[in-house]
Design a protein around this motif. Structure first.
Motif, short mmCIF file in Angstrom:
data_model
loop_
_atom_site.label_atom_id
_atom_site.label_comp_id
_atom_site.label_asym_id
_atom_site.label_seq_id
_atom_site.Cartn_x
_atom_site.Cartn_y
_atom_site.Cartn_z
N ILE B 340 0.85 -1.20 0.00
CA ILE B 340 0.00 0.00 0.00
C ILE B 340 0.88 1.24 0.00
O ILE B 340 0.61 2.20 -0.72
CB ILE B 340 -0.95 -0.02 1.21
N ARG B 341 1.95 1.21 0.80
CA ARG B 341 2.80 2.40 0.87
C ARG B 341 3.42 2.71 -0.50
O ARG B 341 3.55 3.87 -0.88
CB ARG B 341 3.91 2.21 1.90
N ALA B 342 3.77 1.65 -1.23
CA ALA B 342 4.41 1.87 -2.52
C ALA B 342 3.40 2.27 -3.59
O ALA B 342 3.79 2.75 -4.64
CB ALA B 342 5.14 0.60 -2.94
N THR B 343 2.10 2.05 -3.32
CA THR B 343 1.10 2.23 -4.37
C THR B 343 0.29 3.50 -4.22
O THR B 343 0.07 4.21 -5.20
CB THR B 343 0.13 1.03 -4.37
N LEU B 344 -0.18 3.80 -3.02
CA LEU B 344 -1.18 4.85 -2.86
C LEU B 344 -0.54 6.17 -2.48
O LEU B 344 0.37 6.21 -1.67
CB LEU B 344 -2.20 4.46 -1.78
N PRO B 345 -1.03 7.29 -3.05
CA PRO B 345 -0.56 8.61 -2.62
C PRO B 345 -1.16 8.97 -1.27
O PRO B 345 -2.13 8.37 -0.83
CB PRO B 345 -1.06 9.54 -3.72
N ARG B 346 -0.57 9.98 -0.66
CA ARG B 346 -0.99 10.39 0.68
C ARG B 346 -2.31 11.15 0.64
O ARG B 346 -2.58 11.90 -0.29
CB ARG B 346 0.11 11.26 1.28
N TYR B 347 -3.14 10.93 1.67
CA TYR B 347 -4.38 11.69 1.82
C TYR B 347 -4.06 13.13 2.23
O TYR B 347 -3.03 13.39 2.82
CB TYR B 347 -5.24 11.07 2.90
N ARG B 348 -5.02 14.04 1.95
CA ARG B 348 -4.90 15.38 2.51
C ARG B 348 -5.49 15.34 3.92
O ARG B 348 -6.32 14.49 4.22
CB ARG B 348 -5.69 16.35 1.63
N TYR B 349 -5.07 16.28 4.78
CA TYR B 349 -5.47 16.16 6.18
C TYR B 349 -6.99 16.24 6.37
O TYR B 349 -7.57 15.46 7.13
CB TYR B 349 -4.78 17.23 7.02
N ASP B 350 -7.66 17.19 5.66
CA ASP B 350 -9.10 17.29 5.85
C ASP B 350 -9.83 16.08 5.30
O ASP B 350 -10.84 15.64 5.86
CB ASP B 350 -9.63 18.59 5.20
N GLN B 351 -9.27 15.49 4.22
CA GLN B 351 -9.88 14.25 3.70
C GLN B 351 -9.78 13.13 4.72
O GLN B 351 -10.72 12.36 4.92
CB GLN B 351 -9.15 13.82 2.42
N LEU B 352 -8.60 13.08 5.38
CA LEU B 352 -8.37 12.06 6.38
C LEU B 352 -9.39 12.16 7.50
O LEU B 352 -10.01 11.17 7.90
CB LEU B 352 -6.96 12.23 6.93
N MET B 353 -9.59 13.40 8.00
CA MET B 353 -10.52 13.59 9.11
C MET B 353 -11.94 13.30 8.66
O MET B 353 -12.73 12.72 9.40
CB MET B 353 -10.40 15.03 9.63
N ARG B 354 -12.27 13.71 7.41
CA ARG B 354 -13.63 13.46 6.94
C ARG B 354 -13.87 11.96 6.82
O ARG B 354 -14.91 11.46 7.23
CB ARG B 354 -13.85 14.15 5.59
N LEU B 355 -12.89 11.25 6.28
CA LEU B 355 -13.04 9.80 6.14
C LEU B 355 -13.26 9.16 7.50
O LEU B 355 -14.13 8.31 7.67
CB LEU B 355 -11.79 9.22 5.47
N GLY B 356 -12.46 9.58 8.47
CA GLY B 356 -12.56 8.97 9.80
C GLY B 356 -13.90 9.23 10.46
O GLY B 356 -14.59 8.30 10.86
N TRP B 357 -14.27 10.51 10.55
CA TRP B 357 -15.44 10.86 11.35
C TRP B 357 -16.74 10.67 10.59
O TRP B 357 -17.76 10.34 11.19
CB TRP B 357 -15.35 12.30 11.83
N LYS B 358 -16.76 10.95 9.27
CA LYS B 358 -18.04 10.93 8.57
C LYS B 358 -18.29 9.64 7.81
O LYS B 358 -19.42 9.40 7.38
CB LYS B 358 -18.11 12.11 7.60
N VAL B 359 -17.29 8.82 7.62
CA VAL B 359 -17.52 7.57 6.89
C VAL B 359 -17.27 6.38 7.81
O VAL B 359 -18.18 5.57 8.04
CB VAL B 359 -16.61 7.49 5.65
N LEU B 360 -16.06 6.26 8.34
CA LEU B 360 -15.71 5.02 9.04
C LEU B 360 -16.48 4.87 10.35
O LEU B 360 -16.99 3.78 10.65
CB LEU B 360 -14.20 4.97 9.30
N ILE B 361 -16.57 5.94 11.16
CA ILE B 361 -17.24 5.80 12.46
C ILE B 361 -18.73 5.48 12.29
O ILE B 361 -19.22 4.53 12.91
CB ILE B 361 -16.99 7.03 13.34
N PRO B 362 -19.49 6.22 11.43
CA PRO B 362 -20.90 5.82 11.24
C PRO B 362 -21.04 4.40 10.70
O PRO B 362 -21.90 3.64 11.17
CB PRO B 362 -21.42 6.84 10.22
N LEU B 363 -20.17 4.02 9.75
CA LEU B 363 -20.24 2.65 9.22
C LEU B 363 -20.00 1.64 10.32
O LEU B 363 -20.70 0.61 10.40
CB LEU B 363 -19.19 2.47 8.12
N ALA B 364 -19.00 1.92 11.18
CA ALA B 364 -18.68 0.97 12.24
C ALA B 364 -19.84 0.84 13.21
O ALA B 364 -20.19 -0.26 13.65
CB ALA B 364 -17.42 1.41 12.98
#
Lengths: 170, 378
Positions: B340-364
């Motif tokens: 994954i490290r060799a393949t994927l580019p880095r997320y932007r910080y706001d994208q990271l936070m949005r993914l965590g709080w608005k996607v992953l936590i509700p899904l979980a």
């Protein structure tokens, strides 16, 4: 014998770190001593065979709440010591009153529990078989259901309040 | 166990302990290990040996994981990677370790010295003590004794892992604070915000796992998968995905390696560190990768169980010892991390936070509710 030794040494550490929390000059150091204090309290729970309580103590207090304290302390510049109170004698009297109140409370609790006939053993006898995770869950959802729900409502209210404060317009 | 047992010769007592077989785990539980009624070999020597073996194996694994990472990165980018020290660079970790040992250990002049020294230790120790509850295998028979292949089977094992991991955050925060330098402070704020956010989602996926298994013990979870005849990755694919994403974020690995975004932050929270203290952070990061891989293996891929234990045509797979299966599965996860490290580019910080709080936590949370409902209805 071993348990008594463990208890007294842990208690000594807990009290020592508690003193350091309030005497440390640097606020970040003070928060760190608080973490150490919580970890030793968790160790005390392990000695009492309350493993579930011990991990929750570490997870919620040491790993969660104090991290937020640390955030706030780091972001708010607290290098300057707080200004001395205008009247140190008045502050001393207030402190004495609060300490006296706390002492009275402790004496009352200890005196009350001394007169009760070993309620802990009775509770342990009625608790269902299984680990203490099951026991805690059982008690929370039967005997203590109302306090449990009230506490969760309180947390929900706090959360909504924080969201409203943080959001400019809803 | 009568008190007369104390007077018995250690040898006889040891044989009795062996006869108890699987009753041994309670003796290795922390907190109850000091009971004088049990014999020395069962309560002191065997756990100590296990601790030493696990400790050495983890440090060795970390050293070679670093080399593997450099090699895999190089192969993906059509390079050779380290080639000079030993054939194909296999001695590179030893050379690196020597270099880090003899390097000058610098403390910045305006740093908070105590905290600055403490931070790398706080980072490394939780990463290592988590291995106490990870079951590497079922039981092994050595010299006529039955030895369980884990250091301890605590009845709150999974919670223990989560809580110890939550202590590791302090290492990052304090390193950034104590360096008294801008970039490390920014990086440590990023790191800890990221960790706290993703911890919530990961812990929620663990709740749905606990609902499936009905126990918090790591050994118990593997046993539950054996009894169900099903690896939980097939029952909980969403939980596995969230756990994997959260695991990547919690170990500060790509694509969530914002705390170490070298283009923006010079190096991260460890910018001011050098020598062995820097190595501690390095070790902690890679040890955490092994922890996440081991936990994922145990929870979702049946731990030490052989694949398809119910299919008779594949029964020969059971001939391979459990700990080899465990290590193989962990290795696959580690490779996935590097890939994954060799393949994927880095997320932007706001994208990271949005993914965590608005996607992953509700899904979980939804996953927990659905799992609970299915569990109650079936």
């Amino acid at each position: 014998m071993v348990e008594a030794f463990a208890f007294y040494s842990l208690a000594a550490f807990i009290l020592g770190f508690a003193v350091l929390v309030i005497t440390a000059r640097n606020t970040v150091h003070s928060v760190l001593f608080l973490v150490a204090n919580f970890l030793f309290v968790a160790a005390l729970y392990v000695v009492l065979h309350a493993e579930f309580l011990a991990v929750i103590q570490v997870l919620v207090y040491a790993g969660g709440i104090v991290v937020l304290y640390l955030f706030v302390v780091m972001l708010v510049n607290l290098k300057r010591p707080p200004e001395a109170h205008a009247d140190p004698r008045r502050r001393g009297r207030l402190g004495l009153a609060v300490a006296g109140l706390l002492l009275a409370q402790l004496v009352a609790v200890l005196g009350y529990s001394a007169t009760q006939a070993v309620p802990a053993a009775a509770a342990a006898a009625t608790a269902p078989a299984g680990g203490n995770v099951e026991a805690v869950g059982w008690l929370l959802y039967t005997d203590y259901l109302v306090p449990f729900e009230v506490a969760s409502m309180l947390l929900l209210v706090a959360m909504i309040g924080a969201i409203i404060l943080a959001k400019r317009e809803l | 166990m009568a008190s007369g047992r104390l007077t018995k010769a250690a040898h006889g007592a040891a044989r009795e302990g062996a006869a108890r077989g699987d009753g041994a785990p309670p003796a290795t539980e922390p907190g109850s290990g000091a009971e004088p009624r049990l014999n020395m070999i069962d309560i002191v020597i065997i756990p100590l040996l296990k601790i030493v073996i696990v400790f050495v194996a983890v440090l060795f694994g970390v050293a070679y994981l670093v080399l593997l990472e450099r090699k895999v990165q190089a192969w993906v980018q059509v390079r050779l990677g380290p080639m000079r020290v030993g054939p194909h660079g296999v001695l590179q970790p030893i050379a690196d370790a020597l270099k880090l040992f003899v390097k000058e250990d610098i403390t910045p002049a305006r740093a908070d010295k105590w905290v600055y020294t403490l931070a790398p230790m706080i980072s490394l120790v939780p990463a290592l003590i988590v291995f106490a509850v990870i079951p590497f295998g079922g039981t092994a028979h050595l010299f006529g004794k039955t030895v369980p292949l884990f250091v301890a089977d605590v009845n709150v094992g999974l919670l223990y892992i989560v809580s110890v991991a939550s202590i590791g955050v302090y290492g990052l925060i304090l390193a950034g604070y104590a360096s008294n330098s801008k970039y490390p402070l920014l990086s440590s704020l990023r790191a800890s915000a990221q960790l706290i956010s993703y911890e919530v989602a990961v812990t929620m996926t663990l709740v749905s796992l606990i609902l499936m298994a009905g126990t918090l013990s790591m050994v118990g979870i593997v046993e539950a998968q054996r009894q169900a005849g099903l690896w939980y990755v097939f029952a909980q694919p969403l939980a596995f995905f969230i756990f994997l994403a959260g695991g990547l974020a919690e170990t500060n690995r790509a694509p969530f390696d914002l705390p170490e975004a070298e283009q923006e932050l010079v190096g991260g929270f460890h910018t001011e560190y050098s020598g062995m203290r820097f190595a501690f952070f390095f070790l902690a990061e890679y040890a955490n990768m092994i922890v996440v891989s081991s936990v994922a293996t145990t929870l979702f891929f049946g731990g030490w169980l052989a694949p398809f234990p119910n299919v008779h045509a594949l029964a020969f797979l059971g001939l391979v010892p459990g700990w080899i299966w465990f290590l193989l599965k962990v290795f696959c996860f580690l490779y996935l991390f590097l890939w994954i490290r060799a393949t994927l580019p880095r997320y932007r910080y706001d994208q990271l936070m949005r993914l965590g709080w608005k996607v992953l936590i509700p899904l979980a949370i939804a996953n927990v509710i659905v799992t609970g409902a299915v569990k109650v209805l079936l």
